[in-house]
Design a protein around this motif. Structure first.
Motif, PDB file in Angstrom:
ATOM      1  N   ARG A 190      13.302  14.235   4.286  1.00  0.00           N
ATOM      2  CA  ARG A 190      14.151  13.031   4.372  1.00  0.00           C
ATOM      3  C   ARG A 190      15.546  13.355   4.896  1.00  0.00           C
ATOM      4  N   THR A 206      12.884   7.523   8.157  1.00  0.00           N
ATOM      5  CA  THR A 206      12.136   6.272   7.958  1.00  0.00           C
ATOM      6  C   THR A 206      10.616   6.441   8.028  1.00  0.00           C
ATOM      7  N   PRO A 250       6.773   7.281   6.830  1.00  0.00           N
ATOM      8  CA  PRO A 250       6.113   7.212   5.515  1.00  0.00           C
ATOM      9  C   PRO A 250       5.824   8.614   4.977  1.00  0.00           C
ATOM     10  N   ALA A 304      10.002   8.414  -6.219  1.00  0.00           N
ATOM     11  CA  ALA A 304      10.878   7.500  -5.471  1.00  0.00           C
ATOM     12  C   ALA A 304      12.212   8.182  -5.181  1.00  0.00           C
ATOM     13  N   ASP A 308       7.314   7.342  -0.386  1.00  0.00           N
ATOM     14  CA  ASP A 308       7.099   5.895  -0.347  1.00  0.00           C
ATOM     15  C   ASP A 308       6.124   5.466  -1.422  1.00  0.00           C
ATOM     16  N   THR A 309       5.105   6.291  -1.591  1.00  0.00           N
ATOM     17  CA  THR A 309       4.076   5.923  -2.553  1.00  0.00           C
ATOM     18  C   THR A 309       3.307   7.167  -2.982  1.00  0.00           C
ATOM     19  N   SER A 348       0.965   2.204   5.327  1.00  0.00           N
ATOM     20  CA  SER A 348       2.281   2.847   5.414  1.00  0.00           C
ATOM     21  C   SER A 348       2.802   2.820   6.846  1.00  0.00           C
ATOM     22  N   ARG A 397      10.029  -0.011   9.001  1.00  0.00           N
ATOM     23  CA  ARG A 397      11.168   0.128   8.103  1.00  0.00           C
ATOM     24  C   ARG A 397      12.455   0.175   8.934  1.00  0.00           C
ATOM     25  N   ALA A 434      14.434   5.527   3.936  1.00  0.00           N
ATOM     26  CA  ALA A 434      13.516   5.282   2.830  1.00  0.00           C
ATOM     27  C   ALA A 434      14.099   5.562   1.462  1.00  0.00           C
ATOM     28  N   ARG A 435      15.022   6.528   1.421  1.00  0.00           N
ATOM     29  CA  ARG A 435      15.435   6.974   0.096  1.00  0.00           C
ATOM     30  C   ARG A 435      16.327   5.915  -0.557  1.00  0.00           C
TER      31      ARG A 435
END
Ligand SMILES: [Fe+2]
Ligand SMILES: [Fe+2]
Length: 385
Positions: A71, A78, A80, A97, A102-103, A121, A126, A130-131
């Motif tokens: 990240r 961005t 997944p 998270a 993401d998941t 995903s 996005r 993401a963070r």
């Protein structure tokens, strides 16, 4: 035709990686595999990825740390990133998270579950990095735990590096010992062929070390001095053997041939990096304090003190060994000769400490050294030692 989308799959279990490949490749994805965190970083240098599947328990780093690392790369803020775990618990959710996942996909997963999570995903566009952690307390706890784990990993790497460094140093030492042993063997063969010099090199090494000790040299300097003394005549391997063994008086050309040996000793030894200082000592062993020696005519402090020790040790052994025109000289004659040549052939300080040794226990030094490295029985013609 569009380029296939690239999925990085990081898992130390090859069966998981194979399963991901078997499921996703027919769907048009290209799978890049890694079994550790470090291998992943290598893959990320080589390839641009569109998505990552990361096992939380990797052999070298925590999957969380790898997610944070990815990240932090500008181009991957961005994409997944899906966590893979065989030990699911609801408590994991805030942690994954916080790390930027993401998941999460639980192992073992079904074909449908993997396909669904990958397509979903990648389909979600996005716009923001993401963070995003909503609870600062969770983030703080997470970061503390992560930093502890990363510090632990770092410590393991340092230990591993130290272990490997120690191993390398040990191996280098073994190689050095083999090289030294080989040179010793060459000199022994040389001295066996020329019986008049039997044990000469080792006695010179031993006398030079006695002088060096009196001069206060360090252990390392003494080791260099011992090798310099022992290897000083190595260059004789390059001198015509017929001349070395010639029983009668030598011509000027033959003397010139023999006088090549200090320079040859230097040339042979200087090629070996850990013997460079030894090479210098060997190359200078026929120089003189007053500059009238050879091969360079260096004088005084242009010659290292350790070389001056070998110069005196070499002459001392020549005088205390047999020659064709005389037996070994009595010690009192040798002492008188050293006194006479102090400040001309020999460095005054080195000569002074050696003379003091000889006054105190000269006979004992000779007896012990000749017992350890016996002098040859065959009398010779006094050519340079
Ligand atoms: Fe010599
Ligand atoms: Fe010599």
């Amino acid at each position: 035709m569009t380029e296939p989308r690239v999925v990085l799959c990081v898992d130390d279990d090859p069966r998981v990686r194979e399963l991901v490949r078997l499921i996703l490749e027919p769907q048009g994805f290209r799978i890049v595999e890694a079994d550790t965190g470090l291998a992943s970083i290598q893959r990320l240098r080589e390839t641009t990825i569109d998505m990552a599947l990361i096992d939380l328990q990797l052999p070298d780093v925590m999957g969380y740390a790898l997610a944070v690392f990815i990240r932090n790369m500008t181009q991957y803020q961005t994409i997944p990133i899906v966590a893979l775990t065989g030990a699911y618990s609801a408590e994991l959710i805030p942690w994954i998270a916080a790390a930027g996942f993401d998941t999460l996909l639980q192992k073992p997963f079904s074909v449908q579950a993997l396909r669904a999570i990958v397509h979903q995903s990648l389909d979600v566009k996005r716009s923001e990095p993401a963070r995003a952690v909503t609870d600062p307390a969770v983030e703080l706890r997470y970061l503390r735990r992560l930093s502890r784990e990363m510090a632990h990993d770092l410590w393991r790497y340092v230990e591993e590096l130290n272990r490997k460094t120690v191993l390398l140093v040990q191996q280098a030492k073994v190689i050095e010992e083999i090289i030294i042993y080989t040179i010793h063997s060459i000199i022994r063969i040389l001295e066996t062929n020329e019986q008049y010099t039997a044990g000469h090199s080792q006695r010179v090494g031993a006398y030079a070390v006695m002088m060096g000790r009196r001069l206060g040299l360090t252990q390392e300097e003494l080791r260099t001095l011992e090798l310099g003394g022992t290897f000083h005549d190595l260059g004789k391997v390059g001198v015509d053997r017929c001349i070395l063994r010639k029983p009668h008086t030598l011509t000027d050309e033959e003397w010139a041939e023999i006088r090549r040996h200090p320079a040859l000793s230097y040339e042979l030894l200087v090629e070996i990096p850990f013997l460079r200082e030894v090479a210098q000592i060997a190359g200078d062993h026929h120089e003189r304090y007053d500059g009238k020696g050879y091969p360079c005519g260096k004088k005084g402090d242009e010659i290292a003190i350790s070389s001056h020790c070998v110069i005196l040790a070499d002459a001392f052994d020549a005088m205390t060994s047999h020659r064709s025109y005389r037996r070994a000289l009595p010690l009192r004659h040798v002492v008188a000769e050293i006194e006479r040549c102090t400040g001309t052939q020999f460095h005054p300080e080195v000569a002074e400490v050696w003379l003091r040794e000889l006054y105190d226990r000269g006979e004992a030094i000779l007896e012990v050294t000749h017992r350890q490295f016996p002098i040859g029985d065959v009398e010779t013609d006094g050519r340079p030692g």
